[in-house]
Design an enzyme around this catalytic site. Structure first.
Site, short mmCIF file in Angstrom:
data_model
loop_
_atom_site.label_atom_id
_atom_site.label_comp_id
_atom_site.label_asym_id
_atom_site.label_seq_id
_atom_site.Cartn_x
_atom_site.Cartn_y
_atom_site.Cartn_z
N GLY A 170 4.14 36.29 0.63
CA GLY A 170 3.14 37.40 0.91
C GLY A 170 3.47 38.06 2.29
O GLY A 170 4.39 37.86 3.01
N LYS A 225 3.77 45.19 1.21
CA LYS A 225 3.67 45.87 -0.39
C LYS A 225 2.82 46.97 -0.35
O LYS A 225 2.78 48.05 -0.85
CB LYS A 225 3.19 44.94 -1.26
CG LYS A 225 3.85 43.49 -1.53
CD LYS A 225 3.33 42.52 -2.25
CE LYS A 225 2.20 41.84 -1.89
NZ LYS A 225 2.50 41.00 -0.75
N ASN A 271 -8.01 37.33 -1.55
CA ASN A 271 -6.98 36.69 -0.62
C ASN A 271 -6.14 37.39 0.06
O ASN A 271 -5.14 37.44 0.89
CB ASN A 271 -6.34 35.29 -1.33
CG ASN A 271 -5.79 35.58 -2.70
OD1 ASN A 271 -6.15 36.74 -3.44
ND2 ASN A 271 -5.16 34.72 -3.21
N GLY A 309 -4.53 40.93 1.49
CA GLY A 309 -4.68 41.86 2.36
C GLY A 309 -3.60 43.00 2.46
O GLY A 309 -2.55 42.66 3.16
N ARG A 333 -12.32 27.23 -19.06
CA ARG A 333 -13.05 28.02 -19.74
C ARG A 333 -14.56 28.01 -19.94
O ARG A 333 -15.22 28.90 -19.67
CB ARG A 333 -12.40 28.02 -21.37
CG ARG A 333 -10.96 28.66 -21.41
CD ARG A 333 -10.25 27.99 -22.13
NE ARG A 333 -9.99 26.66 -21.94
CZ ARG A 333 -9.74 25.81 -22.81
NH1 ARG A 333 -9.53 25.98 -24.02
NH2 ARG A 333 -9.47 24.55 -22.15
N GLY A 357 -7.13 36.65 9.54
CA GLY A 357 -6.91 36.94 11.27
C GLY A 357 -5.93 35.61 11.93
O GLY A 357 -5.71 35.43 12.88
P1 IMO Z 1 -0.90 39.58 0.27
O1 IMO Z 1 -1.19 40.09 -1.02
C1 IMO Z 1 0.15 35.82 2.47
C2 IMO Z 1 -1.63 31.95 0.79
C3 IMO Z 1 -2.53 31.35 1.66
C4 IMO Z 1 -2.47 29.94 1.63
C5 IMO Z 1 -1.97 30.01 0.07
C6 IMO Z 1 -3.20 29.58 -0.93
O2 IMO Z 1 -1.63 40.04 1.46
O3 IMO Z 1 0.54 39.45 0.61
P2 IMO Z 1 -5.41 31.01 -1.47
O4 IMO Z 1 -6.50 31.53 -0.69
O5 IMO Z 1 -4.72 32.15 -2.45
O6 IMO Z 1 -5.58 29.85 -2.35
O7 IMO Z 1 -4.43 30.54 -0.66
O8 IMO Z 1 -1.56 31.20 -0.22
N1 IMO Z 1 -1.63 33.52 0.63
C7 IMO Z 1 -1.29 34.68 1.28
N2 IMO Z 1 -0.36 34.62 2.16
N3 IMO Z 1 -0.51 37.10 1.79
C8 IMO Z 1 -1.35 36.90 0.87
O9 IMO Z 1 -1.45 38.02 0.02
C9 IMO Z 1 -1.64 35.72 0.30
N4 IMO Z 1 -2.56 35.38 -0.49
C10 IMO Z 1 -2.57 33.93 -0.32
O10 IMO Z 1 -2.26 31.67 3.08
O11 IMO Z 1 -1.05 29.52 2.21
MG MG Z 2 -1.41 40.03 3.33
#
Ligand code: IMO
Ligand code: MG
Length: 443
Positions: free
Chosen positions: A17, A21, A43, A45, A149, A310
């Site tokens: 992540g 993107k 989740n 950002g 469900r 953060g």
């Molecule tokens: P974008 O779209 C980075 C990570 C969380 C955690 C794990 C599970 O910005 O790339 P969750 O809240 O999904 O159950 O957390 O996944 N995580 C991300 N890390 N970018 C994201 O989204 C993430 N979405 C979830 O930090 O380790």
């Molecule tokens: Mg992010």
């Protein structure tokens, strides 16, 4: 990158992540008619910088910043109504048009207040080394209810108020019992108060709620161009990532058709997004992590702090071995390298080309996290580059070691790198000639 040569395109993160993107989707958007979010939820950002304005989007597709483009949230998204309404209000305050250019699937599952609480409480209850380090956005519990469900709610349920209220009372009564038993005395949830609040949310966003699957099928019939905005990254995928330190959705290429409701064959190009190094937020294996001054320097220079929570991001060298594994889960036709500027100023830079485990070089990316936690990365060291990168330069004007670095990544990953980002702004983007067709996997 040759935007005109792209068919319906999916933008896929290939690490853990936060690859950048949002910027790529924003750059591509003006060449497309529809931008679709299909998985994950708040989740995510996605940061987009336009001039002196910074937008941090969690649920609304990054396409919203171009008024002529349709932004669509598909059935696969875990929809947090409170977050999306705050996001919509914030965008409108800043003069961004948000009306029928944003459509939300009536099939999307709702993140309920008790999902967010469960996310926090279940993490708090785990031993420190077993915590997932979630974003606390209720993602796991929402998707768990979806799979179960009988206890799940979809956006469409808000438009049958009596049935919604009545089922919510049953679900909340059970949830209160479970919370009480598992987590001790917790403030019980009031089903009627939640129902009142959610029914009001439903009215406030009614203009955006449609059957987006049908909208996409009609767009396909008119040969409109579709862009799919991935959230998270392939190594966070529920099936193929570093389980259990993953998110709860399919964030590899395979999730696009399922989460959006389009035939897989209608997606022609998968654009992979990678950072020039690696980051990870939350727990889990990270073989190339640098817990030293170099890692700290990358964090500071790259502003590597989570957009959603953060939290400081863990930073390390680029891992070509893990990224190649991610690429094999998609059919990446071209790559974008982000944050190349952040790596400037180090005397040397490293790339991980493989893992050694108990003396043996591994042939495949290991599915077992105990193995991943123990592997030793095999590094290639390359000369660094001093010069500040000028965002107005062309790719050819980059310092030679920086170009060598990009070209080495291209070799290791066996896919053309067509775009290199050297800053957060739209303009800090260097395009490269598309590599010879021989490098593009056959359709
Ligand atoms: P974008 O779209 C980075 C990570 C969380 C955690 C794990 C599970 O910005 O790339 P969750 O809240 O999904 O159950 O957390 O996944 N995580 C991300 N890390 N970018 C994201 O989204 C993430 N979405 C979830 O930090 O380790
Ligand atoms: Mg992010």
């Amino acid at each position: 990158m040759n935007f005109n040569a792209l068919g319906n395109t999916s933008v896929v993160g290939l690490q853990w992540g936060d690859e950048g993107k949002g910027k790529i989707v924003d750059l591509l958007t003006e060449h497309f008619d529809v931008v679709v979010r299909y998985a994950g939820g708040a989740n995510a950002g996605h940061t987009v910088i336009v001039g002196d304005q910074r937008f941090a989007l969690h649920l609304v597709p990054s396409g919203i910043l171009r008024p002529d483009v349709l932004s669509l949230i598909g059935p696969g998204v875990a929809l947090d109504l409170e977050t999306i309404m705050t996001e919509i209000a914030g965008l409108r305050e800043r003069g961004i048009k948000v009306d029928r250019n944003l459509l939300i699937s009536n099939r999307a599952h709702l993140v309920m207040p008790y999902h967010k609480k469960q996310d926090l409480l279940s993490e708090a209850r785990l031993d420190p080394d077993r915590k997932i380090g979630t974003t606390a956005r209720g993602i796991g519990p929402c998707y768990a209810d979806k799979m179960l469900r009988s206890t799940a709610f979809r956006l469409a349920d808000l438009y049958k108020p009596d049935a919604f209220r009545s089922r919510l009372r049953d679900v909340v009564a059970d949830r209160n019992k479970v919370f009480n038993a598992l987590y001790g005395e917790t403030e019980p949830f009031d089903a009627d108060a939640i129902a009142d609040q959610f029914l009001e949310f439903g009215e406030r966003i009614r203009m955006h709620v449609v059957d987006t699957t049908q909208v996409l099928h009609e767009a396909l019939a008119r040969c409109e161009r579709l862009l799919f905005e991935g959230a998270q990254g392939s190594l966070l995928d529920i099936d193929h990532g570093t389980f259990p330190y993953v998110t709860s959705s399919t964030c590899t290429a395979g999730g696009v058709a399922a989460g959006a409701g389009v035939p897989p064959a209608c997606i022609h190009d998968y654009v992979g997004v990678i950072k020039a190094y690696t980051t990870r937020v939350g727990s889990g294996p990270f073989p190339t992590e640098l817990t030293n001054a170099t890692g700290d320097a990358i964090r500071v220079r790259g502003h590597e702090y989570g957009t959603t929570t953060g939290r400081p991001r863990r930073c390390g060298w680029f891992d070509a071995f893990a990224t190649k594994y991610s690429m094999d889960l998609a059919r990446i036709t071209q790559l974008c390298v982000m944050h190349l500027d952040t790596l400037g100023g180090f005397p040397e830079v490293r790339v991980c080309t493989g893992y050694r485990y108990r003396g043996e070089r591994l042939k495949i990316f290991p599915p077992d996290i105990d193995v991943l936690n123990e592997v030793e990365p095999i590094y290639e060291t390359m000369p660094g580059w001093d010069a500040e990168i000028n965002a107005d330069d062309s790719y050819e004007q980059l310092p030679l070691p920086a170009r060598r670095y990009v070209e080495r990544l291209e070799d290791l990953l066996a896919a053309p790198i067509t775009l290199v980002s050297v800053g957060a702004d739209r303009l800090a983007t260097l395009h490269r000639q598309t590599a010879p067709p021989a490098m593009v996997p056959a359709r």
